[in-house]
Structures are given as C-alpha cells and as structure tokens.
Design a protein around this motif. Structure first.
Motif, PDB file in Angstrom:
ATOM      1  N   ALA A 347       0.803  -1.222   0.000  1.00 56.11           N
ATOM      2  CA  ALA A 347       0.000   0.000   0.000  1.00 56.11           C
ATOM      3  C   ALA A 347       0.834   1.269   0.000  1.00 56.11           C
ATOM      4  N   PHE A 348       2.005   1.237   0.648  1.00 57.44           N
ATOM      5  CA  PHE A 348       2.700   2.497   0.905  1.00 57.44           C
ATOM      6  C   PHE A 348       4.158   2.536   0.456  1.00 57.44           C
ATOM      7  N   GLU A 349       4.588   1.581  -0.351  1.00 56.86           N
ATOM      8  CA  GLU A 349       6.001   1.562  -0.706  1.00 56.86           C
ATOM      9  C   GLU A 349       6.408   2.755  -1.559  1.00 56.86           C
ATOM     10  N   LYS A 350       5.459   3.452  -2.179  1.00 58.68           N
ATOM     11  CA  LYS A 350       5.786   4.653  -2.945  1.00 58.68           C
ATOM     12  C   LYS A 350       5.719   5.912  -2.089  1.00 58.68           C
ATOM     13  N   GLN A 351       5.127   5.827  -0.917  1.00 56.55           N
ATOM     14  CA  GLN A 351       4.968   6.995  -0.050  1.00 56.55           C
ATOM     15  C   GLN A 351       6.039   7.072   1.037  1.00 56.55           C
ATOM     16  N   PHE A 352       6.604   5.922   1.407  1.00 58.68           N
ATOM     17  CA  PHE A 352       7.540   5.875   2.519  1.00 58.68           C
ATOM     18  C   PHE A 352       8.885   5.315   2.065  1.00 58.68           C
ATOM     19  N   TYR A 353       9.943   5.716   2.807  1.00 60.19           N
ATOM     20  CA  TYR A 353      11.235   5.092   2.598  1.00 60.19           C
ATOM     21  C   TYR A 353      11.337   3.914   3.552  1.00 60.19           C
ATOM     22  N   PHE A 354      11.473   2.721   2.993  1.00 64.11           N
ATOM     23  CA  PHE A 354      11.554   1.498   3.778  1.00 64.11           C
ATOM     24  C   PHE A 354      13.020   1.115   3.965  1.00 64.11           C
ATOM     25  N   LYS A 355      13.426   0.974   5.209  1.00 62.61           N
ATOM     26  CA  LYS A 355      14.758   0.468   5.512  1.00 62.61           C
ATOM     27  C   LYS A 355      14.763  -1.057   5.498  1.00 62.61           C
ATOM     28  N   LYS A 356      13.685  -1.641   5.976  1.00 55.31           N
ATOM     29  CA  LYS A 356      13.563  -3.103   6.016  1.00 55.31           C
ATOM     30  C   LYS A 356      12.094  -3.479   6.125  1.00 55.31           C
ATOM     31  N   ALA A 357      11.683  -4.491   5.382  1.00 46.21           N
ATOM     32  CA  ALA A 357      10.309  -4.981   5.456  1.00 46.21           C
ATOM     33  C   ALA A 357      10.338  -6.470   5.768  1.00 46.21           C
ATOM     34  N   GLY A 358       9.739  -6.852   6.907  1.00 45.60           N
ATOM     35  CA  GLY A 358       9.784  -8.244   7.314  1.00 45.60           C
ATOM     36  C   GLY A 358      11.220  -8.664   7.582  1.00 45.60           C
ATOM     37  N   ALA A 359      11.540  -9.883   7.202  1.00 47.29           N
ATOM     38  CA  ALA A 359      12.898 -10.407   7.375  1.00 47.29           C
ATOM     39  C   ALA A 359      13.507 -10.667   6.004  1.00 47.29           C
ATOM     40  N   VAL A 360      14.710 -10.161   5.790  1.00 43.55           N
ATOM     41  CA  VAL A 360      15.416 -10.406   4.528  1.00 43.55           C
ATOM     42  C   VAL A 360      16.041 -11.797   4.599  1.00 43.55           C
ATOM     43  N   ILE A 361      15.646 -12.661   3.668  1.00 42.19           N
ATOM     44  CA  ILE A 361      16.123 -14.041   3.753  1.00 42.19           C
ATOM     45  C   ILE A 361      17.251 -14.347   2.775  1.00 42.19           C
ATOM     46  N   GLY A 362      17.400 -13.557   1.703  1.00 43.41           N
ATOM     47  CA  GLY A 362      18.519 -13.776   0.801  1.00 43.41           C
ATOM     48  C   GLY A 362      18.176 -13.504  -0.642  1.00 43.41           C
ATOM     49  N   GLU A 363      19.043 -13.947  -1.540  1.00 41.39           N
ATOM     50  CA  GLU A 363      18.819 -13.794  -2.973  1.00 41.39           C
ATOM     51  C   GLU A 363      19.163 -15.100  -3.673  1.00 41.39           C
ATOM     52  N   ILE A 364      18.690 -15.217  -4.896  1.00 44.80           N
ATOM     53  CA  ILE A 364      18.947 -16.423  -5.689  1.00 44.80           C
ATOM     54  C   ILE A 364      19.917 -16.075  -6.807  1.00 44.80           C
ATOM     55  N   LYS A 365      20.992 -16.825  -6.886  1.00 38.86           N
ATOM     56  CA  LYS A 365      21.957 -16.681  -7.962  1.00 38.86           C
ATOM     57  C   LYS A 365      22.035 -18.001  -8.706  1.00 38.86           C
ATOM     58  N   GLY A 366      21.592 -17.956  -9.951  1.00 43.13           N
ATOM     59  CA  GLY A 366      21.485 -19.199 -10.706  1.00 43.13           C
ATOM     60  C   GLY A 366      20.402 -20.075 -10.106  1.00 43.13           C
ATOM     61  N   LYS A 367      20.795 -21.257  -9.637  1.00 41.71           N
ATOM     62  CA  LYS A 367      19.841 -22.159  -8.993  1.00 41.71           C
ATOM     63  C   LYS A 367      20.133 -22.321  -7.499  1.00 41.71           C
ATOM     64  N   ASP A 368      20.954 -21.403  -6.968  1.00 43.29           N
ATOM     65  CA  ASP A 368      21.358 -21.512  -5.570  1.00 43.29           C
ATOM     66  C   ASP A 368      20.821 -20.346  -4.757  1.00 43.29           C
ATOM     67  N   MET A 369      20.503 -20.638  -3.526  1.00 41.32           N
ATOM     68  CA  MET A 369      20.094 -19.633  -2.564  1.00 41.32           C
ATOM     69  C   MET A 369      21.342 -19.082  -1.862  1.00 41.32           C
TER      70      MET A 369
END
Length: 445
Positions: A347-369
């Motif tokens: 709802a508000f990601e364009k209105q507010f500056y978010f430093k963190k939302a929920g828990a950051v779990i990681g990124e996917i590179k290729g087929k690996d987490m």
C-alpha cells in the motif's frame, strides 16, 4: 559528578512529592544498575545470573554486575536486549490499555536504537504489525540490526519524517512515542549531559515534541491508544504536553494500576521514575485514548514488489520452517513477511522510505540460494538445516572473523550456532572455513 542545574531543581519543587535532598543524593551515588529484557522467542540458558525481576515487566531482570555484552554470543544472537528498567514500563502501559490477543497495527515513531520496538514486538501476536520509524537516517542501521536480531517478520523499519504519517488517517491501533527530550532523566548515567542542559533546551524540546505529536495524531484510530514517554524530569516536556494533548486532540488520560511498592510517582497526568524511589534512571510515561477519529480513506497503490515464482519458492522453501507466511522479491532480495506487513508494503512503498520490510532471507543466484545474514537470526528458519554448533570460545572467534579449530562432518553451507541460537553462515571446505559473518558487524578487539 557535576552539580545538578538549580533551574531543574527549582522547577521540580512545584511537585509536593519532590524530595530535593534525596534526589541530589541519588545522583551523587555511583550508578551500578544493569538490566536486560529477555527475548521470548529465543529462550536459552544465559551465561550470567539474573538478580531479581523488574516488577513492572514480565521479561525484564536486574543483573548484580555488568558482563561484557559485546563478547556474549547470546547477545549477538538476539536472546536479550540491554535496557533501562524505567523504560520497560511501556510493556505495563500497553498490556493495561490494549487487547494484545487481537491483530494490531502499532507505530513506534521515534524508534532507534530499538528498545521500545523489540519490547512491542515481544508483546504483539504473529498477525500484528509493528512499524518502527526513525527520522534520523544515521540511527536507522542500529534499529534495523536490533530488530533483525529479535527474529520476527511482522515488523517494518521506515526512515521518514513524522509528518508523512499524517496521511495514514486512522490507520494505527496504537502509537508509542518516546519523544526526543532534554535528557535530564539520564544525568546519573551520563553526567556530561548536565553541562548541555538548559531551560532553553527544555522549551525547544517541548516545541519539537508537540510537533511530532501533531503530525502523528491523525494516524491514530478512534479509541486508539497513545503511550507517550520521555527520559526528562521537566514538566514542560511531560505533564504539560499531556495536558496539551487532552485539550487539542480530545484525548482521555488513562490511569494505570501502578503498585505503590514499585516506587513510581503518579501525578495528575502521568507516571514519574526517580532514582531515589525506584531502581531505575529518570523516566516519564503517560497513556491516553483517542475519543474520536475519522475513517481511513487510504487506497492501496500499485505495488513494486514481485511475488515469487514456483521455481524460486522451491529454492527458498528448504531454508524456512513456516508455511503460512508470505515471500516477496524487492531489489533482488527475498523478504519473508506476515500478511499485515505485506499489505503495508504494497500500500505504501511509494509513499515511505523502507529500511527493512519483514525479514530479509537472501537472494537467488542461478539455482542456488545465497542466504542473508538475517536469515540466520529469524525464528522462522528451518531448524533442520546443516549446522555447525560452536562452544563459547569458538563462537567469539567466529564473531571476530578469526580462524578457529572445529570438528564437523558437514560440508558446504552451514548455519553457525551457539547454544542452538543462530549466529551467521559459513561454508565448510576441505581445507578451510569461509566465514560469512558481515564485516560491519564483527566484534573488534
């Protein structure tokens, strides 16, 4: 210790309860109070003894001596938070004024470094939402890290001026505002601050406090709760602000069932902590209810977040232990959120500056987490992941990013833990261990 300002003592003499001699004497004594608040989501055996419960909180305890928290792996894992006893009364105020069993939306408006936010997060249920806002950008990193260590995914950290929240008409069930203040309540702990105190600074803080409150009041629902606090003794920042709130915003002051033996002083418009009466530094707290409010007119905006694909979910799912949460992709990172946090982000990601939302779990590179450091700290992690359990000496060396001897049959990526509490990630290779603990967080010698 420097002499207490006479202007402060004169101003406090207006209160019949004030004992100037005992107040001054308490400030001349050496401050040896150390207290912590336990994380209810990460219960474990501590490395030191507790020395009595703080009476106005369920999870707060005194210590008979101050250990080296920095070198305690359980502190680094988020098993407890070091906090002043008086400020933990926020827990008592919220329990007396809210139904915490219900799903709630709460704003901690001046949140850094995170003491109030982690406290609130401990009280609310999994379906609730905590917005932890800090308007000073340089203070958001420590807030984010402390909430990450607490291990939940129903929090959002924002970095915005409080005026921005006036657009969220009748959105929050409760506001917790530990307002910036002149800091006289911490003179015993920080005696150097005495030289910077003045009546002018008190008046300037009062103006700033009212501006913050004026910005935020539209966002509080009808019958919503405001908990206002400072670490100041000055009435201009405390009772006078509460009286102004009642007059200007049609709020109702709420009396709390404070026990006499706690030593907390009740005035006509709040509760005061004095070091000669309570085992605490100076603090002020008041709870109020908003008697009227408008309906919320906000309309969710078009979202920038991307929902995960089935292929991505198949890579992420083995790292997680909960199945009823939501995963979204934002800026190449995957975030784990509850529904309330997801709805706020959309709802508000364009209105507010978010430093963190929920828990950051990681990124996917290729087929690996590639797991984020925060994933090692969250309570939603899959407990069956390959793990390298360390003793205290090994854990400290890991947190320093120093080499250490270990014996493990595991190979590849492992969760590094101490007393079953996640500390970070490492990769065990045939001849070495790659330590992925973030450089900016490592313990310095």
């Amino acid at each position: 210790m420097p002499k207490l300002p006479q202007q402060l003592l004169n101003s406090l003499s207006q209160f019949e309860h004030f004992n100037a001699e005992a107040f001054v004497e308490a400030h001349n004594e050496e401050n040896k109070i150390t207290s912590i608040r336990l994380n209810p989501f990460k219960k474990t055996d501590l490395n030191f003894e507790l020395n009595g419960q703080i009476p106005w909180t369920d999870a707060g305890f005194y210590l008979d001596k101050r250990p080296s928290f920095t070198y305690d792996p359980l502190f680094q894992a988020g098993c407890y938070y070091v906090q002043e006893p008086g400020s933990m009364v926020i827990e008592f105020a919220l329990k007396q004024t809210l139904n915490l069993a219900e799903p709630l939306k709460i704003l901690d408006a001046c949140a850094s470094p995170g003491g109030k936010s982690t406290l609130i997060n401990s009280l609310i249920n999994r379906d609730s939402l905590l917005i932890a806002n800090e308007f000073v950008k340089s203070r958001t990193d420590v807030l984010t890290h402390n909430l990450s260590k607490w291990g939940t995914n129903n929090t959002v950290v924002t970095n915005n001026d409080t005026q921005r929240f006036s657009e969220l008409t009748s959105y929050f069930d409760a506001l917790v505002i530990d307002a910036p203040c002149s800091g006289s309540g911490l003179f015993r702990k920080q005696p150097d601050a005495i030289d910077h105190w003045s009546e002018e600074s008190v008046n300037a803080c009062s103006v700033r406090q009212k501006k913050i409150l004026e910005d935020l009041m539209p966002s509080l629902k009808e019958n919503g709760i405001l908990v206002y606090s400072t670490c100041s003794y000055s009435a201009e920042e405390n009772e006078e602000v509460v009286k102004w709130l009642i007059t200007e915003f049609d709020l109702e002051y709420l009396a709390l069932p404070v026990k006499k033996e706690w030593g907390i002083v009740e005035t006509a418009h709040g509760y005061r902590f004095y070091p000669h009466l309570t085992k605490s530094e100076g603090f002020f707290c008041a709870a109020l209810r908003k008697k009227s409010g408008e309906q919320s007119p906000f309309i969710p905006k078009k979202k920038n977040t991307i929902e995960v694909s089935k292929a991505e979910l198949s890579i992420l799912a083995p790292f997680l232990g909960l199945s009823d949460e939501h995963i979204v992709k934002k800026n190449n990172n995957f975030h784990l959120l509850n529904l309330a946090a997801l709805n706020f982000l959309i709802a508000f990601e364009k209105q507010f500056y978010f430093k963190k939302a929920g828990a950051v779990i990681g990124e996917i590179k290729g087929k690996d987490m590639v797991p984020n450091h925060e994933l090692a700290l969250i309570i939603a992690i899959n407990k069956g992941l390959p793990r390298l359990e360390l003793n205290e000496e090994q854990a400290i060396r890991f947190l320093r990013k120093e080499n250490f001897e270990h014996q493990s049959s595991e190979k590849g990526l492992v969760l590094v833990s101490y007393k079953d509490q996640g500390l970070g990630w490492a990769k065990i290779l045939p001849n070495r261990l790659n330590n992925y603990f973030p450089n900016e967080l490592r313990i310095l010698n």
